[in-house]
Design an enzyme around this catalytic site. Structure first.
Site, PDB file in Angstrom:
ATOM      1  CG  ASN A 209      -0.254  -0.063   2.504  1.00  0.00           C
ATOM      2  OD1 ASN A 209       0.447   0.879   2.874  1.00  0.00           O
ATOM      3  ND2 ASN A 209      -0.404  -1.161   3.235  1.00  0.00           N
ATOM      4  CG  ASP A 279      -7.169  -5.432   6.642  1.00  0.00           C
ATOM      5  OD1 ASP A 279      -6.565  -5.315   7.728  1.00  0.00           O
ATOM      6  OD2 ASP A 279      -7.912  -4.549   6.176  1.00  0.00           O
ATOM      7  CE  LYS A 289       8.197 -11.928 -13.984  1.00  0.00           C
ATOM      8  NZ  LYS A 289       8.791 -11.406 -15.186  1.00  0.00           N
ATOM      9  CG  PHE A 325      -2.965   5.836  13.313  1.00  0.00           C
ATOM     10  CD1 PHE A 325      -2.183   5.652  14.450  1.00  0.00           C
ATOM     11  CD2 PHE A 325      -2.842   7.016  12.606  1.00  0.00           C
ATOM     12  CE1 PHE A 325      -1.304   6.629  14.865  1.00  0.00           C
ATOM     13  CE2 PHE A 325      -1.968   8.004  13.008  1.00  0.00           C
ATOM     14  CZ  PHE A 325      -1.191   7.810  14.138  1.00  0.00           C
ATOM     15  CE  LYS A 339     -11.066   0.455  12.698  1.00  0.00           C
ATOM     16  NZ  LYS A 339     -10.399   1.060  11.543  1.00  0.00           N
ATOM     17  CE  LYS A 343      -9.277  -3.521  14.967  1.00  0.00           C
ATOM     18  NZ  LYS A 343      -8.320  -3.374  13.864  1.00  0.00           N
TER      19      LYS A 343
HETATM   20  O1  C5P Z   1      -9.261  -2.251  11.512  1.00  0.00           O
HETATM   21  P1  C5P Z   1      -8.266  -1.390  10.819  1.00  0.00           P
HETATM   22  O2  C5P Z   1      -7.317  -2.157   9.930  1.00  0.00           O
HETATM   23  O3  C5P Z   1      -8.871  -0.221  10.074  1.00  0.00           O
HETATM   24  O4  C5P Z   1      -7.412  -0.749  11.994  1.00  0.00           O
HETATM   25  C1  C5P Z   1      -6.358   0.123  11.768  1.00  0.00           C
HETATM   26  C2  C5P Z   1      -5.457   0.058  12.935  1.00  0.00           C
HETATM   27  O5  C5P Z   1      -5.168  -1.296  13.223  1.00  0.00           O
HETATM   28  C3  C5P Z   1      -4.101   0.720  12.721  1.00  0.00           C
HETATM   29  O6  C5P Z   1      -3.673   1.223  13.963  1.00  0.00           O
HETATM   30  C4  C5P Z   1      -3.228  -0.443  12.262  1.00  0.00           C
HETATM   31  O7  C5P Z   1      -1.859  -0.218  12.562  1.00  0.00           O
HETATM   32  C5  C5P Z   1      -3.804  -1.595  13.043  1.00  0.00           C
HETATM   33  N1  C5P Z   1      -3.759  -2.903  12.378  1.00  0.00           N
HETATM   34  C6  C5P Z   1      -2.962  -3.895  12.897  1.00  0.00           C
HETATM   35  N2  C5P Z   1      -2.957  -5.146  12.333  1.00  0.00           N
HETATM   36  C7  C5P Z   1      -3.719  -5.414  11.265  1.00  0.00           C
HETATM   37  C8  C5P Z   1      -4.538  -4.412  10.729  1.00  0.00           C
HETATM   38  C9  C5P Z   1      -4.545  -3.163  11.309  1.00  0.00           C
HETATM   39  O8  C5P Z   1      -2.249  -3.652  13.860  1.00  0.00           O
HETATM   40  N3  C5P Z   1      -3.678  -6.611  10.733  1.00  0.00           N
END
Ligand code: C5P
Length: 398
Positions: A209, A279, A289, A325, A339, A343
């Site tokens: 990303n 994700d 490759k 974040f 969130k 979390k």
């Molecule tokens: O749920 P979301 O991905 O939008 O949450 C964003 C937050 O979760 C950010 O702080 C990011 O660093 C953290 N995050 C994480 N591990 C993941 C996905 C997101 O720590 N697999």
């Protein structure tokens, strides 16, 4: 560092050129900004000679659309106002910007301002002045002095500007960082995640990303400058950082970041997870490759990555602070609130992709910090360094 020395109209202004000289001798780049009254006590020629550059004293010099106060605040790491009169302190506390220096002060982040007050002892003791200073300090402004001793009015008391050497020493010691001599978080260890993650598809391709890592690196620097030891776990980025209290661990994938973060967290006072973690990752990673096959498309199977933030939320012990974040495109506030709860976070920093200049890759950001206590703090569009100071000040305040 790049330092602006601001000079206001007190007798101690005759010592300001000496401060400029000392700061330059210490290797800093220095520019001067003076009020009209300051130039009754020292001169343009003196300040321009010691600094070696033109003085900033006229808001409308050159043309009526001059924005030099903005370019100067972007240029400077620190603004030292010496001497700072009761008048400039009052204006700063009230947000009044009616000349070059006061306008520059309003543009600067308060955490980057160091004041060396100088005035008559009764003015110093006045409740209005003390209230103004208290307010400024709560915003992160740092003060040096004033000292006790003989005053220009013939009396003796508190009100003498600190010696230029003491002011230069306060700059050298980093007294201006975080309003506390850079020691507020001494003895604390903080975890910061930064950057993107790369999820391998084959030996030459990945899913990634646009995250640059700038926000996380700025957070690490601000925490370290406030005295904390920082474990910075960074995904692939071109950034580097060198600070004796920042230990950087480079990782590539979400799973590697997960391993590093979960290992570091138990020994930490808190964690700020600013990384943009993928994700999903490809179910399989080819060790060669992948070749194009036939004329059809191809299907990549994805599986979910572990959620580092949620895992740390579940691990969190009493006394630990966890900050996440949220980068949302719609229903920002609602999603951020849910969130925060889901979390088990203490704070969530919400940035919206709708705001120009905020989010990935930019040097600026605009955020809202939500706390589990129901608090909500909205920032202006500021540099990521300034945003980092706001976040650190907010989440470490308790
Ligand atoms: O749920 P979301 O991905 O939008 O949450 C964003 C937050 O979760 C950010 O702080 C990011 O660093 C953290 N995050 C994480 N591990 C993941 C996905 C997101 O720590 N697999």
């Amino acid at each position: 560092m790049k330092i602006i020395v601001g000079i206001t109209g007190g007798i101690a202004a005759y010592k300001s050129p000496e401060l400029v000289r000392l700061l330059k001798k210490a290797g800093h780049e220095v520019r001067c900004a003076a009020t009209a009254h300051a130039l009754e006590f020292t001169t343009r020629a003196t300040l321009e000679t010691v600094s070696g550059v033109p003085l900033y004293s006229d808001l409308f010099a050159g043309n009526a659309t001059s924005t030099e106060h903005i370019s100067l605040k972007d240029w400077a790491d620190l603004l030292v106002v010496a001497p700072a009169t009761a008048n400039i302190i009052g204006k700063m506390a009230s947000g009044i910007a009616d000349d070059a220096l006061s306008t520059l002060l309003l543009a600067m982040a308060p955490q980057r301002v160091l004041l060396a007050p100088a005035m008559n002892s009764q003015m110093w003791a006045h409740p209005a002045l003390q209230r103004n200073l208290e307010l400024l300090r709560s915003w992160g402004v740092v003060t040096v002095g004033p000292d006790d001793g003989p005053l220009a009015c013939g009396t003796s008391g508190t009100g003498r500007m600190s010696d230029p050497a003491a002011i230069a020493a306060a700059v050298a010691n980093g007294d201006w960082t975080n309003g506390d001599g850079g020691q507020r978080l001494a003895g604390e260890r903080w975890l910061v995640t930064a950057g993107p993650t790369y999820e391998r598809i084959d030996s030459v391709r990945f899913i990634g990303n646009y995250s640059s890592g700038k926000m996380g690196f700025a957070l690490a620097r601000v925490l370290a400058e406030a005295g904390a030891e920082v474990e910075l776990v960074s995904g692939p980025t071109s950034l580097s950082i060198s600070h004796p209290r920042i230990h950087t661990e480079r990782v590539e994938s979400a799973r590697e970041m997960y391993a590093a973060a979960t290992k570091a967290f138990p020994a930490c006072r808190g964690a700020i997870l600013s990384a943009a973690v993928a994700d999903y990752r490809p179910r399989e990673c080819a060790d060669h490759k992948l070749k194009k096959q036939g004329s059809e498309g191809m299907t990549l199977q994805l599986v979910q990555n572990p959620d580092i933030l949620a895992t740390l939320g579940a691990m969190k012990a009493p006394g630990q602070t966890l900050v996440g974040f949220a980068l949302e495109t719609d229903n920002e506030l609602q999603n951020a609130h849910s969130k925060l709860q889901r979390k088990n976070l203490d704070f969530i920093v919400m940035n919206s992709l709708r705001d120009a200049g905020a989010g990935f890759g930019t040097d600026t950001n605009k955020v809202t910090i939500l706390g589990t206590d129901g608090s909500s703090k909205e920032s202006a569009l500021m540099s990521k360094e300034e945003i980092a100071r706001l976040i650190v000040n907010t989440v470490t305040a308790s």
